[in-house]
Design an enzyme around this catalytic site. Structure first.
Site, mmCIF file in Angstrom:
data_model
loop_
_atom_site.group_PDB
_atom_site.id
_atom_site.type_symbol
_atom_site.label_atom_id
_atom_site.label_comp_id
_atom_site.label_asym_id
_atom_site.label_seq_id
_atom_site.Cartn_x
_atom_site.Cartn_y
_atom_site.Cartn_z
ATOM 1 N N ASP A 19 -5.138 -5.983 -18.477
ATOM 2 C CA ASP A 19 -3.912 -5.567 -17.788
ATOM 3 C C ASP A 19 -3.153 -6.824 -17.338
ATOM 4 O OD1 ASP A 19 -2.108 -3.834 -16.493
ATOM 5 O OD2 ASP A 19 -3.282 -3.860 -14.619
ATOM 6 N N GLY B 95 1.865 -0.683 -6.492
ATOM 7 C CA GLY B 95 1.453 -0.556 -5.093
ATOM 8 C C GLY B 95 2.176 0.580 -4.392
ATOM 9 N N SER C 211 0.182 4.893 -8.785
ATOM 10 C CA SER C 211 -0.336 5.353 -7.484
ATOM 11 C C SER C 211 0.724 5.975 -6.577
ATOM 12 C CB SER C 211 -1.000 4.194 -6.736
ATOM 13 O OG SER C 211 -2.137 3.751 -7.404
HETATM 14 P P1 13P Z 1 -0.565 0.996 -8.801
HETATM 15 O O1 13P Z 1 -1.406 0.048 -8.012
HETATM 16 O O2 13P Z 1 0.741 1.294 -8.147
HETATM 17 O O3 13P Z 1 -1.312 2.230 -9.181
HETATM 18 O O4 13P Z 1 -0.182 0.246 -10.168
HETATM 19 C C1 13P Z 1 -1.223 -0.176 -11.008
HETATM 20 C C2 13P Z 1 -0.716 -0.814 -12.224
HETATM 21 O O5 13P Z 1 0.370 -0.560 -12.691
HETATM 22 C C3 13P Z 1 -1.622 -1.786 -12.886
HETATM 23 O O6 13P Z 1 -1.009 -2.459 -13.919
#
Ligand code: 13P
Length: 279
Positions: A82, A178, A207
């Site tokens: 990622d 986030g 999230s």
């Molecule tokens: P969140 O922490 O908002 O779920 O995003 C995670 C993300 O996009 C990792 O690449």
């Protein structure tokens, strides 16, 4: 079954009309929680780690942990890098055995983004999937955030996808990393990007988004939705609550197992939200 390539996860999801969750791991509890949810739902999934989290253990450890746990799982799962920021991130994770790669050069000007993404394509075997990003997603991940935040320009999408040879395109359409108040995807913009893209789309920042939007993403060419903060929060909350309930708590295994269950609950709920037809 063991690990499969990112391409297999994408193909299986596209052919069955499913959306793969992409859940960030850091440690054994998170991995066990994610895999239990995958077994409960049977939906093809990505497990992923960003360089900012791989600093704890290194890519080799993440690969060993995830592939060992998946050896007895009969659902297609890929191990994905990622937000690879450098070509070293790409080659180190591939050397460790990762089966799917993101090169995130979205902080650069368009031409530089294309050039770095093409170099990542050169390093990533054709049997694996390459995800690249156009537009810059706001918010913070692990205290890292972009200097600039801008949405994906649909007019650049077709050329970018063709030039980079990617299999998945991460988009910036109102989503942020986030927790941030009142975040919503601009569904009209997402539709325009979908119409211009020859490959499936990836939505980061799963999230904080409203469930009713997450449940409709399969109609907009989205094949992968990233979720990290919800899992991390579930783990930290479990330990925090255990300590508040009993400052003399000493059973690490009891609280660790509670954390695994909390993570499974979060991941399973997300997978079911993304895929209303399996719920
Ligand atoms: P969140 O922490 O908002 O779920 O995003 C995670 C993300 O996009 C990792 O690449």
């Amino acid at each position: 079954m063991g690990l499969v390539s990112g391409l297999e996860v994408i193909d299986e999801c596209v052919s069955r009309g499913l959306v793969a969750g992409a859940f960030n791991t850091t440690n054994i509890e998170t991995t066990m929680g994610i895999v239990q949810a995958i077994e409960n739902t049977g939906v093809p999934t990505f497990i992923q780690v960003a360089p900012t989290n791989a600093v704890l253990s290194g890519y080799d450890y993440i690969y060993d942990m995830v592939s060992r746990r998946l050896a007895s799982v009969d659902v297609p799962v890929a191990l994905h890098l990622d937000h690879g920021r450098t070509l070293d991130d790409v080659s180190e994770s591939l050397a460790a055995g990762f089966t799917s790669i993101m090169m995130d050069a979205s902080g650069y000007e368009y031409d530089e983004n294309v050039a770095l993404s093409q170099q990542a394509r050169g390093l990533t075997p054709a049997k694996y999937a390459l995800e690249v990003e156009l537009g810059s997603i706001g918010g913070k991940e692990d205290d890292h955030g972009p200097e600039l935040e801008f949405t994906t320009d649909p007019a650049q999408v077709a050329g970018f996808v063709e030039a980079t040879g990617c299999e998945m395109l991460a988009v910036s359409v109102g989503n942020v990393h986030g927790y941030a108040p009142n975040v919503r995807v601009d569904m009209d913009l997402l539709r325009k990007v979908q119409e211009a893209s020859a490959v499936p789309l990836v939505l980061h920042g799963g999230s904080g988004l409203p469930s009713e939007q997450l449940a409709r993403l399969h109609e907009f060419g989205v094949v992968k939705v990233n979720v990290a903060s919800d899992l991390r929060n579930a783990m930290i909350r479990t330990f925090g609550e255990a300590y508040v309930a009993n400052p003399n708590e000493y059973s690490l295994i009891r609280v660790s197992r509670q954390a695994v269950t909390a993570i499974t609950d979060v991941v399973e709920a997300r997978i079911r939200t993304f895929n209303p037809k399996i719920s």
